[in-house]
Design a protein around this motif. Structure first.
Motif, PDB file in Angstrom:
ATOM      1  N   ARG A 170       0.831  -1.208   0.000  1.00  0.00           N
ATOM      2  CA  ARG A 170       0.000   0.000   0.000  1.00  0.00           C
ATOM      3  C   ARG A 170       0.865   1.258   0.000  1.00  0.00           C
ATOM      4  O   ARG A 170       0.586   2.225  -0.716  1.00  0.00           O
ATOM      5  N   ALA A 171       1.949   1.225   0.786  1.00  0.00           N
ATOM      6  CA  ALA A 171       2.856   2.377   0.820  1.00  0.00           C
ATOM      7  C   ALA A 171       3.529   2.568  -0.528  1.00  0.00           C
ATOM      8  O   ALA A 171       3.715   3.700  -0.993  1.00  0.00           O
ATOM      9  N   SER A 172       3.887   1.444  -1.176  1.00  0.00           N
ATOM     10  CA  SER A 172       4.510   1.530  -2.492  1.00  0.00           C
ATOM     11  C   SER A 172       3.542   2.124  -3.509  1.00  0.00           C
ATOM     12  O   SER A 172       3.932   2.952  -4.346  1.00  0.00           O
ATOM     13  N   GLU A 173       2.285   1.710  -3.446  1.00  0.00           N
ATOM     14  CA  GLU A 173       1.282   2.258  -4.355  1.00  0.00           C
ATOM     15  C   GLU A 173       1.075   3.753  -4.115  1.00  0.00           C
ATOM     16  O   GLU A 173       0.911   4.526  -5.070  1.00  0.00           O
ATOM     17  N   ARG A 233       3.334   5.836  -2.946  1.00  0.00           N
ATOM     18  CA  ARG A 233       4.502   6.535  -3.491  1.00  0.00           C
ATOM     19  C   ARG A 233       4.412   6.630  -5.010  1.00  0.00           C
ATOM     20  O   ARG A 233       4.744   7.672  -5.600  1.00  0.00           O
ATOM     21  N   PHE A 234       3.962   5.545  -5.646  1.00  0.00           N
ATOM     22  CA  PHE A 234       3.811   5.544  -7.099  1.00  0.00           C
ATOM     23  C   PHE A 234       2.822   6.619  -7.531  1.00  0.00           C
ATOM     24  O   PHE A 234       3.078   7.371  -8.482  1.00  0.00           O
ATOM     25  N   GLU A 235       1.693   6.691  -6.822  1.00  0.00           N
ATOM     26  CA  GLU A 235       0.693   7.702  -7.155  1.00  0.00           C
ATOM     27  C   GLU A 235       1.260   9.104  -6.968  1.00  0.00           C
ATOM     28  O   GLU A 235       1.020  10.002  -7.788  1.00  0.00           O
ATOM     29  N   ALA A 236       2.012   9.308  -5.891  1.00  0.00           N
ATOM     30  CA  ALA A 236       2.590  10.628  -5.631  1.00  0.00           C
ATOM     31  C   ALA A 236       3.549  11.028  -6.740  1.00  0.00           C
ATOM     32  O   ALA A 236       3.571  12.182  -7.192  1.00  0.00           O
ATOM     33  N   ILE A 237       4.352  10.067  -7.198  1.00  0.00           N
ATOM     34  CA  ILE A 237       5.327  10.361  -8.254  1.00  0.00           C
ATOM     35  C   ILE A 237       4.622  10.652  -9.565  1.00  0.00           C
ATOM     36  O   ILE A 237       4.914  11.643 -10.248  1.00  0.00           O
ATOM     37  N   THR A 238       3.691   9.773  -9.961  1.00  0.00           N
ATOM     38  CA  THR A 238       3.039   9.942 -11.267  1.00  0.00           C
ATOM     39  C   THR A 238       2.190  11.199 -11.327  1.00  0.00           C
ATOM     40  O   THR A 238       2.017  11.781 -12.401  1.00  0.00           O
ATOM     41  N   ASN A 239       1.667  11.626 -10.178  1.00  0.00           N
ATOM     42  CA  ASN A 239       0.833  12.823 -10.178  1.00  0.00           C
ATOM     43  C   ASN A 239       1.632  14.103  -9.983  1.00  0.00           C
ATOM     44  O   ASN A 239       1.073  15.200 -10.040  1.00  0.00           O
ATOM     45  N   SER A 240       2.935  13.967  -9.735  1.00  0.00           N
ATOM     46  CA  SER A 240       3.768  15.152  -9.546  1.00  0.00           C
ATOM     47  C   SER A 240       4.386  15.641 -10.853  1.00  0.00           C
ATOM     48  O   SER A 240       4.898  16.756 -10.910  1.00  0.00           O
ATOM     49  N   VAL A 241       4.358  14.814 -11.902  1.00  0.00           N
ATOM     50  CA  VAL A 241       4.946  15.205 -13.179  1.00  0.00           C
ATOM     51  C   VAL A 241       3.875  15.833 -14.064  1.00  0.00           C
ATOM     52  O   VAL A 241       2.683  15.544 -13.924  1.00  0.00           O
TER      53      VAL A 241
END
Length: 497
Positions: free
Chosen positions: A172-175, A177-185
């Motif tokens: 869940r934490a990995s997901e 982080r993934f969401e945070a990264i993909t939504n920051s670009v």
């Protein structure tokens, strides 16, 4: 009807199967006994061995009428009871060992099973283990009646599922982080299954398109393209799915404003250890503003080129104008006019082109370009700049860089070198070897060279920089007594850009 022992063996076999095969969510009961059969001698011992082998599994039994609770040592150890301590003999004692926030949850689940509101008991709760660390336990059980009219009992097992919870939390934490990264670009990011079914888009996609979450899943994404681009984009995507080749295409995507904007779509596949595609990851980049800027630049470039051609035409006419009254000057005027026309042709050859203005003839070569560029310096019947040797095709970008370098060399030869007098010559030799084209410019017959200049002019510095950055080439100069020698070594692969 199964006995309590049969029920417990079935539950244990189910737990062992789920623990080592299917995870805690599995509940595929393994058949231990045929219907109606009873466990033979030694079944209890074999059951104990199975529990001990499993590790983290304890058996329990609850009399629902009296709240009498019986459990093995492993069960109480899972609940944090230290060895040598007396185990509680009732349900309240068990609940006291559960985290306060989970006690009502467990009590409710037990009551539902005892009242036969659920066929199987299944409840996860937290305790403080024997090691003092927080642990997650899964309690499983079934309601059984020992004999006709007898007291009902809940019989089951407790399983330590802390590791599974930790894995789920890490996932869940990995997901997150993934969401945070993909939504920051500032790009739209998407992903598909191996068959191309779109099942993920980042927030940027929904912000750009204005669509509701989930409405563009599957093949619905293709409906977001401009009607004129849909079939082309779909064919290119199918090709990538069939071959595993990267996906790269430009198309118009519907914006939330209702307008279509140009984007670049890219995607690459991820493969497993056996080479099978397991996932596709892609992006969409908005390039509409860039396209508009390119169109404006192309318009300006074409207008500028048109005006320059007009200037050449006017100058050419002015050169010929005096010959009407001075026929003796006509041969000289014709020679000058030829040089002006050659310069105009060279300008049109090397000026930056877009896809719309690029010449249809794509057979341009390095030697052909150099011949065009130096033609104004060659008199009819007397070539003062002679070009020989191998040849290579050349692209528009490389031609622009080459034109600057050759123009700089020829201009300096006219000002200071071999072409500044009547007897000087320039020999240009081209040789193709080891995937490089070497161009050797050698001047002879000009003024004596006194050695390497103490400073570089702007044109010399610019030509060296262009050679390095645009052609990936090396450019060296050698100041010999008889004249300048320049060697330009260009990777053949860079000539086609």
């Amino acid at each position: 009807m199964f006995t309590c022992a049969q029920t417990l063996v079935t539950l244990v076999s189910t737990t062992l199967h789920s623990r080592f095969v299917g995870g805690p969510e599995s509940f595929n009961t393994m058949v231990i006994f045929a219907p109606g059969a009873r466990p033979g001698p030694g079944s209890e011992a074999r059951l104990r061995l199975a529990l001990d082998a499993a590790g983290g599994v304890g058996a329990w039994e609850l009399d629902v009428a009296t709240d009498w609770l019986s459990a093995d040592e492993s069960f109480w150890s899972l609940h944090g009871l230290q060895k040598g301590r007396d185990a509680p003999g009732n349900l309240q004692g068990l609940l006291a060992m559960v985290m306060a926030d989970d006690r009502e949850l467990l009590a409710t689940a037990l009551r539902a099973a005892a009242d036969r509101k659920v066929e199987r008991l299944r409840c996860e709760y937290r305790v403080v283990g024997a090691d003092g660390e927080l642990a997650w336990l899964l309690l499983r059980g079934r309601m059984r009646t020992l004999e006709e009219g007898g007291t009902g009992r809940l019989i089951g097992v407790a399983v330590d599922v802390t590791e599974q919870h930790q894995t789920e939390m890490a996932l869940r934490a990995s997901e997150e982080r993934f969401e945070a990264i993909t939504n920051s670009v500032d790009q739209m990011i998407w992903s598909t299954r191996p068959d191309g079914f779109h099942d993920y888009y980042n927030q940027r996609w929904y912000e750009f398109t204005g669509m509701e979450v989930g409405t563009t899943d599957g093949e619905a994404w293709n409906g977001m393209f401009h009607p004129d681009d849909q079939e082309r984009a779909w064919e290119r995507w199918r090709h990538s799915l069939e071959t595993g080749e990267p996906y790269h295409i430009e198309y118009r995507l519907r914006h939330h404003s209702g307008n279509y904007r140009w984007v670049i779509g890219r995607a690459k596949c991820v493969r497993d250890g056996e080479g099978r595609i397991v996932r596709w990851y892609g992006t969409c980049t908005d390039i509409d503003d860039l396209k508009e800027a390119e169109a404006q630049r192309e318009l300006i470039a074409r207008e500028l080129s048109h005006r320059i051609r007009n200037i050449f035409a006017v100058v050419s006419s002015l050169v010929m104008l005096p010959t009407r009254d001075q026929p003796e000057a006509r041969p000289f005027a014709v020679s000058v006019q030829a040089r002006i026309q050659a310069l105009a042709s060279a300008h049109e050859y090397v000026r930056p082109h877009s896809a719309l203005s690029a010449p249809e003839d794509d057979s341009h070569t390095v030697k052909g370009l150099m011949q065009l560029l130096v033609s104004p310096y060659n008199a009819p019947g007397r070539g003062r700049i002679v070009i020989e040797g191998d040849d290579q095709p050349i692209g528009t970008q490389a031609a622009t860089a080459m034109a600057l370098i050759i123009h700089e060399l020829a201009t300096n030869a006219v000002k200071y070198g071999a072409l500044s007098g009547d007897g000087g010559l320039v020999a240009v030799d081209c040789s193709d070897a080891d995937k490089h084209l070497t161009i050797r410019w050698r001047e002879t017959g000009g003024p004596p060279v006194d050695g390497t200049p103490t400073r570089k002019g702007f044109g010399t510095t610019l030509s060296e920089r262009v050679a390095s950055t645009q052609l990936g080439a090396t450019l060296t100069r050698e100041w010999l007594a008889e004249g300048l020698v320049v060697v330009l070594v260009i990777p053949v692969s860079r000539l086609l850009t």
